[in-house]
Design a protein around this motif. Structure first.
Motif, mmCIF file in Angstrom:
data_model
loop_
_atom_site.group_PDB
_atom_site.id
_atom_site.type_symbol
_atom_site.label_atom_id
_atom_site.label_comp_id
_atom_site.label_asym_id
_atom_site.label_seq_id
_atom_site.Cartn_x
_atom_site.Cartn_y
_atom_site.Cartn_z
ATOM 1 N N ALA A 145 0.832 -1.205 0.000
ATOM 2 C CA ALA A 145 0.000 0.000 0.000
ATOM 3 C C ALA A 145 0.869 1.258 0.000
ATOM 4 C CB ALA A 145 -0.929 -0.008 1.209
ATOM 5 N N GLU A 146 1.954 1.236 0.776
ATOM 6 C CA GLU A 146 2.874 2.381 0.800
ATOM 7 C C GLU A 146 3.452 2.646 -0.590
ATOM 8 O OE1 GLU A 146 5.690 0.961 3.681
ATOM 9 O OE2 GLU A 146 4.921 2.364 5.170
ATOM 10 N N ALA A 147 3.872 1.573 -1.257
ATOM 11 C CA ALA A 147 4.495 1.721 -2.569
ATOM 12 C C ALA A 147 3.499 2.259 -3.590
ATOM 13 C CB ALA A 147 5.061 0.373 -3.018
ATOM 14 N N ILE A 148 2.253 1.822 -3.522
ATOM 15 C CA ILE A 148 1.241 2.289 -4.476
ATOM 16 C C ILE A 148 1.029 3.790 -4.327
ATOM 17 C CG2 ILE A 148 -1.224 2.173 -5.039
ATOM 18 C CD1 ILE A 148 -1.103 -0.829 -4.347
ATOM 19 N N LEU A 149 0.889 4.261 -3.088
ATOM 20 C CA LEU A 149 0.646 5.690 -2.884
ATOM 21 C C LEU A 149 1.868 6.521 -3.257
ATOM 22 C CD1 LEU A 149 -1.286 7.860 -1.878
ATOM 23 C CD2 LEU A 149 -0.378 7.521 0.426
ATOM 24 N N ARG A 150 3.037 5.962 -3.054
ATOM 25 C CA ARG A 150 4.260 6.711 -3.316
ATOM 26 C C ARG A 150 4.607 6.748 -4.804
ATOM 27 N NH1 ARG A 150 7.319 3.710 -0.554
ATOM 28 N NH2 ARG A 150 8.051 2.423 -2.303
ATOM 29 N N ASP A 151 4.378 5.649 -5.533
ATOM 30 C CA ASP A 151 4.906 5.538 -6.887
ATOM 31 C C ASP A 151 3.867 5.689 -7.999
ATOM 32 O OD1 ASP A 151 7.319 5.029 -5.658
ATOM 33 O OD2 ASP A 151 7.070 2.835 -5.736
ATOM 34 N N ALA A 152 2.573 5.581 -7.688
ATOM 35 C CA ALA A 152 1.538 5.661 -8.722
ATOM 36 C C ALA A 152 1.046 7.093 -8.846
ATOM 37 C CB ALA A 152 0.388 4.711 -8.398
ATOM 38 N N SER A 153 1.329 7.731 -9.971
ATOM 39 C CA SER A 153 0.943 9.141 -10.146
ATOM 40 C C SER A 153 -0.564 9.324 -10.295
ATOM 41 C CB SER A 153 1.651 9.703 -11.389
ATOM 42 O OG SER A 153 1.261 8.971 -12.560
ATOM 43 N N GLY A 154 -1.260 8.289 -10.727
ATOM 44 C CA GLY A 154 -2.705 8.415 -10.919
ATOM 45 C C GLY A 154 -3.505 8.129 -9.665
ATOM 46 N N VAL A 155 -2.826 7.882 -8.545
ATOM 47 C CA VAL A 155 -3.506 7.512 -7.307
ATOM 48 C C VAL A 155 -3.534 8.700 -6.363
ATOM 49 C CG1 VAL A 155 -3.395 6.041 -5.265
ATOM 50 C CG2 VAL A 155 -2.939 5.075 -7.527
ATOM 51 N N GLN A 156 -4.709 8.968 -5.795
ATOM 52 C CA GLN A 156 -4.872 10.081 -4.857
ATOM 53 C C GLN A 156 -4.760 9.633 -3.407
ATOM 54 O OE1 GLN A 156 -8.409 12.385 -5.485
ATOM 55 N NE2 GLN A 156 -8.416 13.209 -3.414
ATOM 56 N N ASN A 157 -5.324 8.475 -3.082
ATOM 57 C CA ASN A 157 -5.345 8.030 -1.692
ATOM 58 C C ASN A 157 -5.370 6.508 -1.653
ATOM 59 O OD1 ASN A 157 -5.354 8.190 1.064
ATOM 60 N ND2 ASN A 157 -7.297 9.317 1.233
ATOM 61 N N VAL A 158 -4.885 5.959 -0.541
ATOM 62 C CA VAL A 158 -4.833 4.510 -0.351
ATOM 63 C C VAL A 158 -5.238 4.189 1.076
ATOM 64 C CG1 VAL A 158 -3.355 2.451 -0.304
ATOM 65 C CG2 VAL A 158 -3.049 4.146 -2.101
ATOM 66 N N SER A 159 -5.980 3.085 1.225
ATOM 67 C CA SER A 159 -6.337 2.585 2.551
ATOM 68 C C SER A 159 -6.256 1.073 2.522
ATOM 69 C CB SER A 159 -7.743 3.049 2.941
ATOM 70 O OG SER A 159 -8.097 2.544 4.216
ATOM 71 N N TYR A 160 -6.247 0.463 3.696
ATOM 72 C CA TYR A 160 -6.182 -0.988 3.787
ATOM 73 C C TYR A 160 -6.840 -1.412 5.088
ATOM 74 C CZ TYR A 160 -2.110 0.602 6.396
ATOM 75 O OH TYR A 160 -1.284 1.278 7.261
ATOM 76 N N LEU A 161 -7.101 -2.709 5.179
ATOM 77 C CA LEU A 161 -7.753 -3.192 6.403
ATOM 78 C C LEU A 161 -7.321 -4.616 6.709
ATOM 79 C CD1 LEU A 161 -10.222 -5.396 5.706
ATOM 80 C CD2 LEU A 161 -11.380 -3.358 4.930
ATOM 81 N N LEU A 162 -7.504 -4.944 7.981
ATOM 82 C CA LEU A 162 -7.295 -6.278 8.520
ATOM 83 C C LEU A 162 -8.538 -6.603 9.343
ATOM 84 C CD1 LEU A 162 -5.318 -8.683 9.200
ATOM 85 C CD2 LEU A 162 -4.611 -7.344 11.184
ATOM 86 N N ARG A 163 -9.154 -7.765 9.126
ATOM 87 C CA ARG A 163 -10.413 -8.034 9.827
ATOM 88 C C ARG A 163 -10.405 -9.424 10.446
ATOM 89 N NH1 ARG A 163 -12.839 -7.726 4.308
ATOM 90 N NH2 ARG A 163 -12.621 -9.804 3.390
ATOM 91 N N VAL A 204 -2.332 -7.673 4.905
ATOM 92 C CA VAL A 204 -3.652 -7.044 4.942
ATOM 93 C C VAL A 204 -4.616 -7.885 4.114
ATOM 94 C CG1 VAL A 204 -2.664 -4.744 5.214
ATOM 95 C CG2 VAL A 204 -3.204 -5.584 2.920
ATOM 96 N N HIS A 205 -5.898 -7.713 4.411
ATOM 97 C CA HIS A 205 -6.926 -8.464 3.686
ATOM 98 C C HIS A 205 -7.394 -7.754 2.421
ATOM 99 C CE1 HIS A 205 -7.910 -10.601 7.687
ATOM 100 N NE2 HIS A 205 -7.240 -11.428 6.907
ATOM 101 N N MET A 206 -7.206 -6.452 2.359
ATOM 102 C CA MET A 206 -7.693 -5.718 1.196
ATOM 103 C C MET A 206 -7.040 -4.345 1.167
ATOM 104 S SD MET A 206 -11.696 -5.047 0.157
ATOM 105 C CE MET A 206 -12.046 -6.781 0.431
ATOM 106 N N ILE A 207 -6.765 -3.866 -0.036
ATOM 107 C CA ILE A 207 -6.232 -2.515 -0.222
ATOM 108 C C ILE A 207 -7.222 -1.739 -1.089
ATOM 109 C CG2 ILE A 207 -4.375 -1.121 -1.208
ATOM 110 C CD1 ILE A 207 -2.460 -3.407 -0.649
ATOM 111 N N PHE A 208 -7.576 -0.529 -0.646
ATOM 112 C CA PHE A 208 -8.466 0.351 -1.400
ATOM 113 C C PHE A 208 -7.634 1.475 -2.002
ATOM 114 C CE2 PHE A 208 -10.939 -1.557 1.990
ATOM 115 C CZ PHE A 208 -12.055 -2.023 1.324
#
Length: 690
Positions: free
Chosen positions: A343-361, A507-511
């Protein structure tokens, strides 16, 4: 010669009885003028009843010719023979052959239905009964009449269509002597006053003496033809065409026959209520199952679509890979392959991404005071509520600092609120024990509703991801022991998500939220490229993750909904087919039980098409009634499931209409064979059936 009503030349009739060929008639020649009263006599087996059946167009000769009013009967089609029986020939039987469950008036009016005389049938039936001294007996059933009265009803039925010839087959055989003579006087009066041509079959010389002419048969041949007295001058030929007073439009006649078929079918069903109800059971269960299951499926589909639409058009979801057990591959999400570092890498390296979240349930038991509740606990990142568009009903959200420090705080859903605190108590500031860990309630989530499969999304507790991983749920990956920490390779790099440096668990899912709807595809490509590199995916290798945008989720959901709809339809169709088989069985039994009734109807003018229609209408009525009951039960079950189980349901007009239509088609399909079997019965065999 010109006035001959019946001309028989060399008439022969043979039929097989087992392995024996029986020759009932052997070259009979006979001529009967209009207005004659002829008695056929002879011992049993002489062929007089067989000759009567041939004269009445109930059977076809094996040889020779038979002309009635100049028409070669042997060459006529089945509908033409039925028309002759209904309009030009009247039958009086020894055993009366009245419909047991019909009134006297209904029995008399029976030929009028098949003749298409719908307008004046009640008046004509009443007039025929009155002419034979039965005024006031119109509503009486055969069981409420004496033998003589039943025979008079049979005569009234034979005369109601103004036939050219009356055929009486042993009409006094079941009557006492006084009633027999009274009946013969009635026939003699009809012959003298109306000029009605009468052919009487009898074995009693005393009854034959009422006739003008006695024809004796023996061994299928005419032994003697004796004239007792001179006949009256023959009357003018009656018009073959339908009288003007009974003329009715073709539409009116068709409607009358349809109403008659419906009435007869309803009476047959009402006579066997329990059997009919059991027959309808399969149909209404199938229709009810179809409506209910489609309602549940469409309700789930609508709930999922509403949830997806609420999330927005620019959301991308990343699911973990699939596990493989005993060579069987599970679906995406069944394995743990995504980590916080992804999730960290997606937010840092993807220019088309505005926000990232994740969860564990995970599931956990929650305690507050003396109350316990099992619920779902989700460890989420600080941006989770923003990406989910999930507002708070009260309190505040989890802060980045609380996430960073693994604070013991939580947000509770509406269901948890109601079960632990009731409707009046304020939960803010209260301490819950979640798997033995004390957590302070800092906020209450607004209602989020049901998921597509009836799962209560408000039955949830949200806690900081770091708290879930280190204190409550443990690290997600099964290969990592509970509470064990791993050092992140990105700990020395900028930390845009505010992740504690040592939290790199699964994590179980990344948004992933794209910058706008137009950049969703770009975001999907970038996320896929980043994860391919991080997970060392080789070309052609099956990925251990799945990236989906909401459009793909919607399409996948619609595809699964279609598959579910087909499955539900198949299951319901099995019940409908079973119901159809039940209808076929009950109608086959009904055909056997009502064989004699079918013969009576054919004898008074019913065509094979009329009998076929009657039984098809009965099948249709059974299936349609079952379908209507199934609709009511299906709608009620859908409402009950929605109310009691809390599952979203959505009634489908297509399912209701299609289920009813399918039930009707099933009824007609499975009713066709017994209906055709009934229509193919031989009139003579049907009349003799016991």
């Amino acid at each position: 010669m010109a006035d001959a009503l019946i001309e028989v030349e060399g008439l022969e009739k043979s039929y097989r009885m087992g392995d024996v060929m029986v020759h009932a008639l052997r070259g009979v020649s006979l001529r009967i003028e209009r207005g004659e009263f002829v008695a056929l006599m002879g011992p049993s087996g002489s062929g007089k009843s067989t000759l009567m059946h041939l004269l009445g167009c109930l059977s076809r000769p094996s040889g020779g010719s038979y002309r009635l009013e100049g028409r070669d009967v042997g060459r006529e089609s089945e509908p033409a023979l039925a028309e002759l029986r209904g309009r030009r020939i009247g039958f009086v039987f020894q055993s009366f052959n009245l419909l047991a469950r019909a009134s006297a008036a209904e029995n008399v009016a029976l030929p009028l239905f098949y003749a298409g005389r719908a307008v004046d049938r009640a008046a004509l039936a009443a007039e025929a009964l009155r002419a034979l001294g039965l005024a006031g007996y119109e509503r009486n059933r055969p069981s409420q009449l004496s033998g003589g009265q039943q025979q008079r009803v049979a005569i009234a039925r034979a005369l109601v269509n103004d036939p050219a010839i009356l055929l009486a087959d042993e009409p006094t055989g079941n009557l006492d002597s006084a009633t027999s003579h009274e009946l013969m006087e009635t026939l003699r009066t009809l012959n003298r006053e109306r000029g009605l041509t009468i052919v009487l079959v009898t074995h009693e010389r005393e009854m034959a003496a009422y006739a003008d002419r006695i024809v004796t048969l023996r061994d299928g041949r005419v032994q003697s033809d004796e004239r007792v007295r001179e006949s009256l001058p023959p009357p003018a030929p009656a018009p073959v065409a339908e009288p003007a007073r009974a003329a009715a439009s073709r539409l009116g006649a068709s409607l009358a026959r349809g109403r008659m078929a419906l009435s007869v079918a309803a009476q047959a069903i009402a006579r066997n209520k329990l059997r009919s109800s059991l027959t309808m059971l399969g149909v209404f269960v199938g229709v009810a199952a179809l409506i209910t299951m489609v309602a549940v499926g469409q309700g789930a589909n609508s709930a999922v679509i509403a949830q997806i639409e609420r999330l927005g058009a620019n959301l991308v979801i990343v699911l973990p890979g699939a596990s493989v057990t005993s060579g069987v591959r599970g679906g995406f999400g069944s394995a743990s392959t995504l980590r916080v570092a992804d999730a960290e890498a997606i937010l840092r390296d993807a220019s088309g991404v505005q926000n990232v979240s994740y969860l564990l349930r995970g599931a956990a038991q929650v305690q507050y005071g003396d109350k316990n509740w099992n619920t779902t606990v989700q460890g989420v990142s600080p941006s989770y509520l923003e990406i989910q568009s999930w507002p708070l009903g009260a309190g505040r959200a989890i802060s980045a600092q609380e996430h960073l420090t693994a604070a013991r705080v939580c947000l509770i859903g509406q269901t948890v609120l109601h079960n632990l605190f009731g409707l009046s108590q304020n939960p803010l500031g209260a301490t819950l024990l979640v798997k033995g860990v004390p957590l302070e309630v800092i906020g209450v989530l607004s209602s989020f509703g049901q998921s597509g499969f009836g799962r209560d999304q408000d039955d949830v507790i949200l806690i900081p991801f770091s708290t879930a991983e280190t204190r409550v749920l443990g690290v997600a990956a099964p290969s990592i022991a509970l509470g064990q920490e791993r050092t992140s390779p990105y700990a020395s790099q900028p930390n845009p998500l505010g992740v504690p440096p040592k939290l790199t668990g699964y994590v179980h899912m990344i948004f992933v939220q794209a910058r706008d709807a137009e950049r969703v595809e770009q975001a999907v490509q970038q996320v896929t490229s980043i994860l391919d590199a991080r997970h060392r995916m080789r070309p052609g290798q099956l990925r251990d993750f799945d990236v989906r945008n909401l459009g793909q989720l919607t399409q996948a959901r619609e595809g699964s909904s279609r598959a579910m709809a087909l499955l539900l339809a198949a299951v319901a169709s099995v019940s409908l087919v079973v119901g159809g088989i039940g209808i076929m069985n009950i109608l086959l039994v009904s055909v056997t039980e009502r064989t004699r009734e079918i013969g009576i109807r054919m004898a008074v003018g019913a065509r094979r098409a009329h009998v076929l229609l009657q039984f098809l209408v009965e099948a249709l009525l059974l299936s349609a009634t079952g379908g209507l009951v199934g609709i009511v039960v299906g709608v009620a079950l859908s409402a009950a499931i929605s109310r009691l189980a809390g599952w979203p349901t959505q009634l489908s007009a297509e399912a209701i209409g299609g289920g009813f239509l399918f039930s009707a088609v099933i009824g007609v399909f499975f009713g066709w064979y017994p209906a055709r079997r009934a229509s193919r019965l031989d009139p003579i065999e049907a009349l003799r059936f016991e």
